[in-house]
Design an enzyme around this catalytic site. Structure first.
Site, PDB file in Angstrom:
ATOM      1  N   GLY A  64       0.764  -1.250   0.000  1.00  0.00           N
ATOM      2  CA  GLY A  64       0.000   0.000   0.000  1.00  0.00           C
ATOM      3  C   GLY A  64       0.793   1.298   0.000  1.00  0.00           C
ATOM      4  O   GLY A  64       0.307   2.327  -0.464  1.00  0.00           O
ATOM      5  N   ASP A  85       0.328   3.376   4.077  1.00  0.00           N
ATOM      6  CA  ASP A  85      -0.729   4.129   3.405  1.00  0.00           C
ATOM      7  C   ASP A  85      -1.762   4.654   4.392  1.00  0.00           C
ATOM      8  O   ASP A  85      -2.170   5.808   4.331  1.00  0.00           O
ATOM      9  CB  ASP A  85      -1.399   3.280   2.306  1.00  0.00           C
ATOM     10  CG  ASP A  85      -1.814   1.889   2.784  1.00  0.00           C
ATOM     11  OD1 ASP A  85      -1.613   1.559   3.977  1.00  0.00           O
ATOM     12  OD2 ASP A  85      -2.340   1.121   1.962  1.00  0.00           O
ATOM     13  N   ASP A  88      -5.293   2.174  10.506  1.00  0.00           N
ATOM     14  CA  ASP A  88      -6.679   1.737  10.675  1.00  0.00           C
ATOM     15  C   ASP A  88      -6.834   1.188  12.098  1.00  0.00           C
ATOM     16  O   ASP A  88      -6.995   1.963  13.033  1.00  0.00           O
ATOM     17  CB  ASP A  88      -6.973   0.697   9.587  1.00  0.00           C
ATOM     18  CG  ASP A  88      -8.419   0.266   9.515  1.00  0.00           C
ATOM     19  OD1 ASP A  88      -9.298   1.099   9.767  1.00  0.00           O
ATOM     20  OD2 ASP A  88      -8.681  -0.913   9.201  1.00  0.00           O
ATOM     21  N   GLY A 143      -4.457  -0.060  13.710  1.00  0.00           N
ATOM     22  CA  GLY A 143      -3.184   0.265  14.349  1.00  0.00           C
ATOM     23  C   GLY A 143      -2.271  -0.943  14.511  1.00  0.00           C
ATOM     24  O   GLY A 143      -1.106  -0.809  14.873  1.00  0.00           O
ATOM     25  N   LEU A 161       1.220  -1.034  12.251  1.00  0.00           N
ATOM     26  CA  LEU A 161       2.309  -0.144  12.650  1.00  0.00           C
ATOM     27  C   LEU A 161       2.780  -0.423  14.072  1.00  0.00           C
ATOM     28  O   LEU A 161       3.963  -0.290  14.374  1.00  0.00           O
ATOM     29  CB  LEU A 161       1.902   1.319  12.481  1.00  0.00           C
ATOM     30  CG  LEU A 161       2.097   1.840  11.057  1.00  0.00           C
ATOM     31  CD1 LEU A 161       1.577   3.265  10.932  1.00  0.00           C
ATOM     32  CD2 LEU A 161       3.571   1.792  10.647  1.00  0.00           C
ATOM     33  N   LYS A 178      -7.598   6.603  10.021  1.00  0.00           N
ATOM     34  CA  LYS A 178      -9.003   6.336  10.375  1.00  0.00           C
ATOM     35  C   LYS A 178      -9.063   6.118  11.875  1.00  0.00           C
ATOM     36  O   LYS A 178      -9.102   4.988  12.356  1.00  0.00           O
ATOM     37  CB  LYS A 178      -9.451   5.031   9.697  1.00  0.00           C
ATOM     38  CG  LYS A 178     -10.069   5.159   8.354  1.00  0.00           C
ATOM     39  CD  LYS A 178     -10.806   3.862   8.021  1.00  0.00           C
ATOM     40  CE  LYS A 178     -10.392   3.322   6.690  1.00  0.00           C
ATOM     41  NZ  LYS A 178     -10.984   2.007   6.371  1.00  0.00           N
ATOM     42  N   ASP A 196      -5.747  -0.378  -1.934  1.00  0.00           N
ATOM     43  CA  ASP A 196      -6.459  -1.310  -2.810  1.00  0.00           C
ATOM     44  C   ASP A 196      -7.752  -1.819  -2.209  1.00  0.00           C
ATOM     45  O   ASP A 196      -7.971  -1.775  -0.994  1.00  0.00           O
ATOM     46  CB  ASP A 196      -5.585  -2.530  -3.063  1.00  0.00           C
ATOM     47  CG  ASP A 196      -5.476  -3.424  -1.819  1.00  0.00           C
ATOM     48  OD1 ASP A 196      -5.034  -2.911  -0.771  1.00  0.00           O
ATOM     49  OD2 ASP A 196      -5.871  -4.596  -1.887  1.00  0.00           O
ATOM     50  N   ARG A 243      -5.118   0.526  -7.108  1.00  0.00           N
ATOM     51  CA  ARG A 243      -3.929   1.169  -6.542  1.00  0.00           C
ATOM     52  C   ARG A 243      -3.424   2.292  -7.442  1.00  0.00           C
ATOM     53  O   ARG A 243      -2.721   3.187  -7.004  1.00  0.00           O
ATOM     54  CB  ARG A 243      -2.802   0.140  -6.357  1.00  0.00           C
ATOM     55  CG  ARG A 243      -3.114  -0.951  -5.355  1.00  0.00           C
ATOM     56  CD  ARG A 243      -1.844  -1.761  -5.081  1.00  0.00           C
ATOM     57  NE  ARG A 243      -2.115  -3.024  -4.415  1.00  0.00           N
ATOM     58  CZ  ARG A 243      -2.212  -3.197  -3.102  1.00  0.00           C
ATOM     59  NH1 ARG A 243      -2.070  -2.168  -2.304  1.00  0.00           N
ATOM     60  NH2 ARG A 243      -2.439  -4.373  -2.583  1.00  0.00           N
TER      61      ARG A 243
END
Ligand code: IMP
Ligand code: MG
Length: 179
Positions: free
Chosen positions: A43, A102, A105, A107, A110, A133, A161, A167
């Site tokens: 992403g 990208d 969300d 989390g 990451l 988000k 995507d 993409r």
């Protein structure tokens, strides 16, 4: 994957380009000369390419590497499991890392990746996402650099995507599904 629609542009390409430069201006004030930019694939590829070009304005020369993590597949919500599909190759012990994804969300991605880089001896780990988000967070995690906070819709384009499609869009579009 029946008739979903991707016509609604949420963030256009000019807005993205402008924000990329702003983010890099901020990052440039925070980082040292020995920076390793690690992109989470797939992403992040387009965002990361634009960030890299933008670093040129500051005469910063980051090394670059990629990490491929397991993804959603055709689903639009995460399984909760993060797996390494393809690992980085750079030696990161003692280096400053900028992790790029990208979208933030739940989390989990990451959170997992930052922890991994710290365990491997990185001197510092900063995180950068194009989209955030916040409403969807499942683990406590905030990125150091965020392009745009967005509400809880599924989005595609600029690297993001749906079932590995869309993409290529130069903007961020909302995906709408039939009821
Ligand atoms: P997290 O681990 O739940 O934060 O998920 C992050 C990953 O989920 C991102 O790297 C994306 O690949 C994917 N993802 C989350 N939301 C979206 C979306 O709206 N569109 C496309 N991919 C998404
Ligand atoms: Mg993805």
């Amino acid at each position: 994957m029946e008739e979903h629609c991707t016509d609604e542009i949420l963030i256009d390409k000019q807005a993205i380009a402008h924000r990329v430069d702003e983010i890099v201006d901020t990052i440039a004030q925070d980082v040292g000369e020995e920076l390793v930019v690690v992109g989470i694939l797939k992403g992040s590829f387009m965002f990361l390419a634009d960030l890299m070009r933008s670093f040129h304005r500051h005469r910063i020369h980051p090394r670059i590497d990629f990490l491929t993590l397991s993804s959603y597949g055709a689903a639009t919500s995460s399984s909760g499991q993060v797996k390494i599909v393809h690992d980085i190759r750079e030696e990161i012990e003692g280096t400053d890392i900028l992790l790029v994804d990208d979208i933030l969300d739940t989390g989990r991605t990451l959170f997992f990746t930052k922890k991994l880089m710290i365990e491997r001896g990185a001197k510092s780990v900063r995180t950068c996402v194009l989209l955030d988000k916040k409403a969807r967070r499942a683990v406590e995690f905030e990125a150091d650099y965020v392009g745009f906070p967005i509400d809880d819709h599924f989005v595609v384009g600029y690297g993001l995507d749906y079932d590995n499609l869309y993409r290529e869009l130069p903007h961020i579009a909302k995906v709408t599904f039939p009821d």
